[in-house]
Design a protein around this motif. Structure first.
Motif, mmCIF file in Angstrom:
data_model
loop_
_atom_site.group_PDB
_atom_site.id
_atom_site.type_symbol
_atom_site.label_atom_id
_atom_site.label_comp_id
_atom_site.label_asym_id
_atom_site.label_seq_id
_atom_site.Cartn_x
_atom_site.Cartn_y
_atom_site.Cartn_z
ATOM 1 N N GLN A 1 0.832 -1.204 0.000
ATOM 2 C CA GLN A 1 0.000 0.000 0.000
ATOM 3 C C GLN A 1 0.867 1.254 0.000
ATOM 4 N N ASN B 1 2.235 1.784 -3.496
ATOM 5 C CA ASN B 1 1.193 2.317 -4.374
ATOM 6 C C ASN B 1 0.921 3.790 -4.088
ATOM 7 N N TYR B 2 1.009 4.163 -2.824
ATOM 8 C CA TYR B 2 0.805 5.561 -2.447
ATOM 9 C C TYR B 2 1.918 6.438 -3.019
ATOM 10 N N LYS C 1 3.717 5.784 -5.636
ATOM 11 C CA LYS C 1 3.517 5.832 -7.086
ATOM 12 C C LYS C 1 2.436 6.847 -7.436
ATOM 13 N N TRP C 2 1.339 6.868 -6.674
ATOM 14 C CA TRP C 2 0.239 7.808 -6.942
ATOM 15 C C TRP C 2 0.716 9.243 -6.794
ATOM 16 N N ARG C 3 1.497 9.527 -5.757
ATOM 17 C CA ARG C 3 1.958 10.898 -5.519
ATOM 18 C C ARG C 3 2.896 11.369 -6.630
ATOM 19 N N THR D 1 3.061 10.272 -9.664
ATOM 20 C CA THR D 1 2.317 10.404 -10.916
ATOM 21 C C THR D 1 1.413 11.630 -10.921
ATOM 22 N N ASN D 2 0.714 11.858 -9.821
ATOM 23 C CA ASN D 2 -0.303 12.904 -9.800
ATOM 24 C C ASN D 2 0.212 14.272 -9.339
ATOM 25 N N GLU D 3 1.133 14.296 -8.406
ATOM 26 C CA GLU D 3 1.626 15.576 -7.892
ATOM 27 C C GLU D 3 2.819 16.099 -8.682
ATOM 28 N N ASN E 1 6.009 9.807 -14.907
ATOM 29 C CA ASN E 1 5.693 8.385 -15.021
ATOM 30 C C ASN E 1 6.651 7.590 -14.149
#
Length: 292
Positions: free
Chosen positions: A22, A25-26, A28-30, A32-34, A38
């Motif tokens: 988890q 994944n967190y 990776k999300w940050r 990618t999004n912030e 890639n």
């Protein structure tokens, strides 16, 4: 741009055992999004090793002539497995003839990645000058850093250089590095090469109700079950399991036991992989090499 993440040793172990997914994944999300980057996250690679199981000989001649000074070096060598506590043999059969090696010099190396390399100069009659032996050894070590089977480190090998040729003008260090490297590669491939995999001691503490399911799962992971114990109502299972089979084990164990079991793992040793596993690894490496 793409970011290739290289994990620290501790984080690799965490991911390998299935924990911290988890969190990854967190991250990776940050990213990618912030940060609008890639990111590619790969499963950790198993640190395989390569070795040999029988005796083999090979020879290689490196000859290069391109207008100016040439390059020439020829190396004949024999390889055999290194066995802990066993004295280096001197009697061999080469091309149907019994041969006894006399060691002119030797060098024993404790390899950084584990295991040993024993290097023996057995050349007679001055066919290769003593000054070229370090170059031959250098070529052999360079190939051991990228084994012929899967590119993994090679270990636990004895190498005897017993013959060769040199040129009074064209023989140089680089020529014997190349000749030593290629002769070793050919001999290695003919010496019953084997892939070794890291084996871990795994200890699982689980409620007795889940003991059967946990044992069955360990066996499906090519685990060899050991002692069984108990502690305050919990069953303690011990097994030797290949590291390759422990990826995301924590997730599976949690699912099998409704989150009530825990486990620890500790490196034990290296052991040869089964034949079917070696075949799959060789095919995967060949496919990867072709893609590159």
């Amino acid at each position: 741009p793409t970011i290739n993440v290289e994990y620290s040793k501790e984080l690799r172990q965490t991911i390998l055992s299935g924990m911290g997914e988890q969190h990854i994944n967190y991250v990776k999300w940050r990213v990618t999004n912030e940060f609008k980057q890639n990111i590619e996250i790969y499963a950790p690679k198993v640190p395989y090793r390569e070795t040999i199981t029988k005796i083999a000989t090979a020879q290689y001649r490196h000859k290069k002539q391109s207008g100016g000074a040439g390059q020439f070096g020829e190396v004949h060598l024999l390889v055999c497995p290194y066995v802990e506590g066993q004295e280096a043999p001197k009697n061999f059969k080469i091309d149907g003839k019994d041969v006894v090696f006399n060691f002119k010099s030797q060098e024993i190396t404790d390899l950084e990645w584990g295991g040993k390399l024993e290097f023996y100069n057995c050349v007679v009659g001055g066919s290769i000058d003593l000054s070229f032996m370090p170059a031959i050894l250098k070529g052999i070590k360079s190939k051991m850093e990228e084994g012929p089977l899967t590119g993994s480190y090679a270990r636990d090998i004895r190498v005897y250089v017993y013959d060769g040729k040199m040129h009074p003008v064209d023989s140089k260090e680089i020529a014997f590095i190349i000749a030593g490297r290629n002769a070793f590669r050919e001999a290695f491939r003919n010496a019953g090469p084997k892939i070794l995999e890291p084996i871990y001691n795994v200890e699982v503490m689980t409620p007795a109700d889940y003991q059967g399911a946990v044992m069955s799962d360990l066996q499906n992971r090519r685990g060899i079950l050991g002692d069984l114990g108990s502690d305050k109502g919990f069953s303690i299972l011990r097994a030797r399991v290949p590291l390759a089979e422990l990826y995301r084990y924590s997730t599976t164990l949690s699912s099998l036991t409704s989150g009530s079991a825990t486990f620890t793992m500790e490196f034990a040793d290296y052991q040869p992989v089964p034949g079917d596993v070696q075949t799959k690894l060789l095919e995967a490496y060949a496919a990867e090499d072709k893609d590159e």
